[in-house]
Scaffold this active site. Structure first.
Site, PDB file in Angstrom:
ATOM      1  N   CYS A   2       0.871  -1.174   0.000  1.00 57.80           N
ATOM      2  CA  CYS A   2       0.000   0.000   0.000  1.00 57.80           C
ATOM      3  C   CYS A   2       0.907   1.223   0.000  1.00 57.80           C
ATOM      4  CB  CYS A   2      -0.857   0.022   1.261  1.00 57.80           C
ATOM      5  SG  CYS A   2      -1.822  -1.463   1.512  1.00 57.80           S
ATOM      6  N   ARG A  27       1.131   1.643  -5.953  1.00 55.85           N
ATOM      7  CA  ARG A  27       1.359   0.696  -4.855  1.00 55.85           C
ATOM      8  C   ARG A  27       0.056   0.061  -4.370  1.00 55.85           C
ATOM      9  NH1 ARG A  27       6.256   1.202  -2.370  1.00 55.85           N
ATOM     10  NH2 ARG A  27       5.401   0.155  -0.569  1.00 55.85           N
ATOM     11  N   TRP A  76      -3.865  -1.622  -1.146  1.00 51.64           N
ATOM     12  CA  TRP A  76      -3.957  -2.856  -1.927  1.00 51.64           C
ATOM     13  C   TRP A  76      -4.353  -3.910  -0.905  1.00 51.64           C
ATOM     14  CZ3 TRP A  76      -4.173  -4.025  -6.926  1.00 51.64           C
ATOM     15  CH2 TRP A  76      -4.094  -5.373  -7.295  1.00 51.64           C
ATOM     16  N   ASN A 102       1.212  -0.090   6.099  1.00 52.64           N
ATOM     17  CA  ASN A 102       1.521  -0.922   4.931  1.00 52.64           C
ATOM     18  C   ASN A 102       2.256  -2.144   5.467  1.00 52.64           C
ATOM     19  OD1 ASN A 102       2.200  -1.982   2.441  1.00 52.64           O
ATOM     20  ND2 ASN A 102       4.077  -0.769   2.292  1.00 52.64           N
ATOM     21  N   GLY A 103       1.720  -3.340   5.191  1.00 48.62           N
ATOM     22  CA  GLY A 103       2.392  -4.560   5.649  1.00 48.62           C
ATOM     23  C   GLY A 103       1.360  -5.584   6.093  1.00 48.62           C
ATOM     24  N   GLU A 498       7.584 -21.081 -18.971  1.00 51.17           N
ATOM     25  CA  GLU A 498       7.433 -19.697 -18.494  1.00 51.17           C
ATOM     26  C   GLU A 498       8.516 -18.801 -19.090  1.00 51.17           C
ATOM     27  OE1 GLU A 498       5.165 -18.114 -17.232  1.00 51.17           O
ATOM     28  OE2 GLU A 498       6.110 -16.277 -16.494  1.00 51.17           O
ATOM     29  N   LYS A 502       7.740 -15.474 -21.463  1.00 53.61           N
ATOM     30  CA  LYS A 502       8.254 -14.133 -21.154  1.00 53.61           C
ATOM     31  C   LYS A 502       8.887 -13.509 -22.396  1.00 53.61           C
ATOM     32  CE  LYS A 502       6.572 -13.189 -17.641  1.00 53.61           C
ATOM     33  NZ  LYS A 502       5.560 -14.130 -17.807  1.00 53.61           N
ATOM     34  N   GLU A 505       6.199 -12.624 -24.974  1.00 49.22           N
ATOM     35  CA  GLU A 505       5.326 -11.522 -24.534  1.00 49.22           C
ATOM     36  C   GLU A 505       5.967 -10.160 -24.741  1.00 49.22           C
ATOM     37  OE1 GLU A 505       2.652 -11.580 -20.923  1.00 49.22           O
ATOM     38  OE2 GLU A 505       4.339 -12.843 -20.325  1.00 49.22           O
ATOM     39  N   HIS A 521      12.166 -36.400 -30.039  1.00 51.06           N
ATOM     40  CA  HIS A 521      10.964 -36.859 -30.763  1.00 51.06           C
ATOM     41  C   HIS A 521      10.506 -35.827 -31.785  1.00 51.06           C
ATOM     42  CE1 HIS A 521      10.809 -40.212 -27.981  1.00 51.06           C
ATOM     43  NE2 HIS A 521      11.109 -39.334 -27.036  1.00 51.06           N
ATOM     44  N   LYS A 619      -3.293  -6.602 -19.176  1.00 51.18           N
ATOM     45  CA  LYS A 619      -2.846  -7.168 -17.891  1.00 51.18           C
ATOM     46  C   LYS A 619      -3.830  -8.230 -17.409  1.00 51.18           C
ATOM     47  CE  LYS A 619      -0.405  -7.870 -14.349  1.00 51.18           C
ATOM     48  NZ  LYS A 619       0.814  -8.684 -14.558  1.00 51.18           N
TER      49      LYS A 619
HETATM   50  C1  AGP Z   1       1.669 -13.510 -18.031  1.00 56.53           C
HETATM   51  O1  AGP Z   1       2.891 -12.819 -18.178  1.00 56.53           O
HETATM   52  C2  AGP Z   1       0.561 -12.927 -18.882  1.00 56.53           C
HETATM   53  N1  AGP Z   1       0.404 -11.552 -18.633  1.00 56.53           N
HETATM   54  C3  AGP Z   1      -0.692 -13.747 -18.879  1.00 56.53           C
HETATM   55  O2  AGP Z   1      -0.348 -15.005 -19.396  1.00 56.53           O
HETATM   56  C4  AGP Z   1      -1.391 -13.965 -17.512  1.00 56.53           C
HETATM   57  O3  AGP Z   1      -0.598 -14.800 -16.699  1.00 56.53           O
HETATM   58  C5  AGP Z   1      -2.726 -14.661 -17.768  1.00 56.53           C
HETATM   59  O4  AGP Z   1      -3.512 -13.797 -18.555  1.00 56.53           O
HETATM   60  C6  AGP Z   1      -3.469 -15.014 -16.481  1.00 56.53           C
HETATM   61  O5  AGP Z   1      -3.789 -13.858 -15.771  1.00 56.53           O
HETATM   62  P1  AGP Z   1      -4.362 -14.024 -14.286  1.00 56.53           P
HETATM   63  O6  AGP Z   1      -3.280 -14.645 -13.470  1.00 56.53           O
HETATM   64  O7  AGP Z   1      -4.717 -12.637 -13.848  1.00 56.53           O
HETATM   65  O8  AGP Z   1      -5.567 -14.928 -14.368  1.00 56.53           O
END
Ligand code: AGP
Length: 624
Positions: A2, A27, A76, A102-103, A498, A502, A505, A521, A619
C-alpha cells in the site's frame, strides 16, 4: 503493498496528502483515505472505496479548514475486501487517534481478541485496525492526566504509547500515527516495509517512497527496520524501538517522480522481478510455522475433513498462472495427491469429470480472467469445491470461490507477470505442505524441513541478482536471434515454458519451452547454428539425462546457456552458465525462473520493446 504518506507544515495538508497519494497509486488503488488534524482535538477523516480521484472529489466537496498535519493511505487489500470501512486511516474508539499501515500484522487475530475483550469496537476486517486500538489502549495505560497536561507534555506520552504498541506487533509494518490532541507531531515506524522521511523547509513528510513528496523536497532519510521517526514541522528525529535517539544523515535523491514510482528501475517489470523475494516473504509470512494446518482452517476456512477426503486436485488457470499450476502438479503429486492441470479455456468441456471428491484450484493474479472464471463456475456446477489462489482481494474469483488463499505481492503493474507468478508458487508450496501434513503424507519433522527451506528462498533469490549484469550481457548477445528454445525436465519443465512465454510476450519473437526428454521426438530438428537454447540444469534426479540433452543441442550448433547450481555445473558443458544458489529440487523452480525472467527482460530491452505495455496484450484478459 500500500502507499502511506504523512505531512506536517504550513501548506494545505489535504491537498499535499491527496497529491501524494496520486503518486503512490501504483502501490495500491482499491481504496484510500486521509485524516487531517484541524486544530487541537479536531480530526477530519475522508475515505472512499475506489481511486484517489474519488477521494479528491469528496474532500473538495467538504473542504477541511486550518489543518497543518495529517496522514493518508492508498490500499492494496490483503485482509478485508476493498470498502470504505476497510479503507485507511483507521481510528480508535475515541475517534482522536488515527493510523495508516503498509504490511501484514501476523498476530492481529490474537491482539484483536484481547482488544475486543477490553471493550474495543472494531469497524473493519483489516489487520491494521488492531494497531490503532492497541495504541488507544497504551495511551489509556499511560494514565495521561490529559485534563491538565499541556500539549507539549502529551508528545512524549504519545511517543511512548506508539513505542509500546509496535513492541506488541509481529510481522511487517510501515505505519504512521496521528493524535488529535498532539497536532504538532506525527509518529512513524518501520519494520520490513519501506518508509522514508522527506525533509523540507518548515515542513516535513513521511511516506512509503519518495515519489509521494519528491516535488516538495529531494532531501530524504530512508528509515531502517526497527526505527521510529518523530515528524514535526521544525524537523524529524529518529529513534530505535527502545526509544534511544539515533543520528541519521539525509541524502539528496537524484530521481524525477516517474523514476521514483519505479523505485529507480527503468521499467515496472524489472522492479517487480526484484520485488520477488519480498513477495515470497509476504506470501509465506505467518503461514508456515508452526505447521499446524491452521492456515487451512482459520485463514482460508478449508475444513481439514475436506482435505483428508478429496480424491483429486484439478488446477485451472491461464498463461503464467497455468505454469504455476503445472509446478503445483509436481508438488502435490510429490506428496501423493493425484493432480490434473488444464488451461482454463480447455477445461470447460471437461468440467463434468469433476465432482464432490474433487478440489479445484483456480490460480489467477487478477481474479478476473474470463476463462478461469468460466471454468471455475463449470466445476462448481459439477459439484466440485473451488479454492482460489489470487493476488487481488475482492476480485470476482474471490467472491465465487469456496475458499481463497491470497498471495501478498502487491499490485503487479507490468503486463508480463513475474512477482505474481512467484507468489503463486509460494502459495502452491504452502498448500502442498499443509495438505500433505493434514493427510498424513508428511511427518511434522519433514514438513518443518520444507518450511525452513522455503523460508530461506527470499534471501537466496536476492543473491541471484548478483549475476544480473552477466545475464544482461548474454541476453544482449542473443537479442538478434529469431528463435529461442527453453528446455528442462520434471518440475522445471513449467519453468522452461514460463521462460519462453516471457520472451514471446515482451520481445515479440518466437520461443518454445519443451520437456528436454521430448527433444529427440522431433523438436530437435529446429535447432540451427547459434540458436540460443536455455537449459535449466540444476541438481536433480535427471541431471545426467539433462546433460545429454544439452550435448545433443550443442552437437546441432546451439548456443546453450545453462542454469546450474554449484554441483550440477561440474556435469554440464555449456557456452554460458548462470549459476543459481542450491536448494531442494522440489523448490528449485522458485530460483530457476528468475534468470529466465531477467534474460527475457534484457532481450526486450536490447530490442527497445515496450516492456511494461507489450503490444496486443492486456494485464487481465476479461474476455473469452
Ligand atoms: C503472463 O505474463 C501474462 N500476462 C498472462 O499469461 C497472464 O498470466 C494470464 O492472462 C493469467 O492472468 P491471471 O493470473 O490474472 O488470471
Amino acid at each position: 503493498m500500500c502507499g502511506i504518506i504523512g505531512y506536517i507544515g504550513d501548506k494545505k495538508t489535504s491537498d499535499i496528502l491527496i497529491d501524494g497519494l496520486k503518486r503512490l497509486e501504483y502501490r495500491g488503488y482499491d481504496s484510500c483515505g486521509i485524516a487531517v488534524i484541524n486544530g487541537v482535538g479536531g480530526l477530519y477523516l475522508k475515505r472512499v472505496s475506489g481511486r484517489v480521484d474519488a477521494l479528491d472529489a469528496l474532500a473538495a466537496s467538504d473542504p477541511v479548514k486550518g489543518a497543518r498535519a495529517g496522514i493518508g493511505h492508498t490500499r492494496w487489500a490483503t485482509h478485508g475486501a476493498p470498502s470504505e470501512d476497510n479503507a485507511h486511516p483507521h481510528t480508535d474508539c475515541s475517534g482522536s487517534v488515527v493510523v495508516v499501515h503498509n504490511g501484514i500484522i501476523e498476530n492481529y487475530l490474537e491482539l484483536k481478541e484481547i482488544l475486543l475483550k477490553a471493550g474495543h469496537k472494531f469497524k473493519s476486517e483489516t489487520d491494521t485496525e488492531v494497531i490503532v486500538h492497541l495504541l488507544e489502549e497504551k495511551l489509556k495505560n499511560l494514565d495521561v492526566a490529559e485534563k491538565n497536561a499541556r500539549q507539549a507534555m502529551l508528545e512524549p506520552v504519545f511517543f511512548e504509547a506508539v513505542r509500546r504498541t509496535i513492541a506488541d506487533l509481529k510481522g511487517a509494518f510501515a505505519l504512521a500515527a496521528a493524535w488529535a490532541k498532539c497536532p504538532a507531531i506525527l509518529l512513524a515506524a518501520r519494520q520490513h516495509s519501506p518508509l522514508v522521511a522527506g525533509l523540507g523547509e518548515g515542513e516535513n513528510f513521511i511516506a512509503s517512497d519518495v515519489s509521494a513528496f519528491l516535488k516538495h523536497t529531494k532531501r530524504v532519510v530512508f528509515l531502517n527496520d526497527g526505527e521510529i521517526a518523530a515528524v514535526k514541522k521544525e524537523g524529524v528525529t529518529f529513534f530505535d524501538f527502545k526509544g534511544r535517539k539515533l543520528e541519521r544523515e539525509s541524502i539528496v535523491i537524484q530521481w524525477d517522480s516517474t523514476m521514483a514510482e519505479k523505485g529507480g528501475y527503468k521499467h515496472f517489470m524489472l522492479k517487480e522481478i526484484h520485488e520477488q523475494p519480498e513477495a515470497v516473504e509476504d506470501t509465506l509470512r505467518g503461514r508456515l510455522l508452526p505447521i499446524s494446518g491452521e492456515l487451512l482452517e482459520r485463514e482460508i476456512n478449508l475444513p481439514l475433513e475436506l482435505i483428508k477426503k478429496f480424491k483429486r486436485l484439478q488446477v485451472i488457470a491461464c498463461g503464467t498462472a497455468y505454469h504455476a499450476g503445472l509446478v503445483a502438479r509436481y508438488v502435490f503429486e510429490n506428496f501423493g495427491m493425484p493432480t490434473e492441470v488444464d488451461f482454463a479455456s480447455e477445461f470447460s468441456d471437461r468440467a463434468k469429470i469433476t465432482d464432490k471428491d474433487t478440489l479445484v484450484i483456480a490460480i489467477s493474479q487478477s481474479g478476473e480472467t474470463a476463462d478461469t472464471l468460466h471454468a471455475s463456475r463449470e466445476a462448481k456446477v459439477s459439484g466440485a469445491k473451488v479454492l482460489a489462489i489470487t493476488n487481488t482481494v475482492g476480485s470476482t474469483l474471490t467472491r465465487e470461490a469456496d475458499f481463497v488463499l491470497y498471495t501478498h505481492c502487491g499490485p503487479e503493474i507490468g503486463v508480463a507477470s513475474t512477482k505474481a507468478f512467484m507468489g503463486q508458487l509460494a502459495a502452491v508450496y504452502l498448500l502442498g505442505v499443509h495438505f500433505a501434513t493434514a493427510r498424513k503424507k508428511l511427518a511434522l519433522a519433514e514438513a518443518r524441513t520444507y518450511a525452513e527451506e522455503l523460508l530461506k528462498l527470499p534471501r537466496l533469490a536476492e543473491e541471484l541478482f548478483l549475476s544480473e549484469k552477466s545475464i544482461a550481457a548474454m541476453a544482449g548477445a542473443c537479442a538478434g536471434s529469431e528463435h529461442f528454445l527453453f528446455i528442462a525436465r520434471h518440475i522445471n519443465f513449467p519453468i522452461a515454458l514460463e521462460g519462453a512465454l516471457k520472451i514471446k510476450e515482451i520481445s515479440y519473437v518466437h520461443a518454445e519451452g519443451y520437456a528436454a526428454g521430448e527433444m529427440k521426438h522431433g523438436p530437435i530438428a529446429i535447432i540451427d547454428k547459434g540458436m540460443p537454447v536455455l537449459a535449466v540444469a540444476t541438481t536433480s534426479k535427471a541431471i545426467s539425462l539433462m546433460a545429454g540433452n544439452i550435448e545433443e543441442a550443442k552437437a546441432r550448433g546451439a548456443r546453450v546457456i545453462a542454469i546450474v547450481d554449484e554441483d550440477s555445473r561440474k556435469l554440464i558443458k555449456a557456452a554460458d552458465y548462470i549459476q543459481v544458489p542450491k536448494t531442494m529440487e522440489l523448490l528449485s523452480p522458485m530460483l530457476n525462473v528468475i534468470p529466465l525472467q531477467l534474460f527475457a527482460y534484457y532481450v526486450a530491452l536490447a530490442k527497445k520493446c515496450d516492456i511494461d505495455k507489450p503490444r496486443n496484450l492486456a494485464k487481465s484478459v476479461t474476455v473469452r
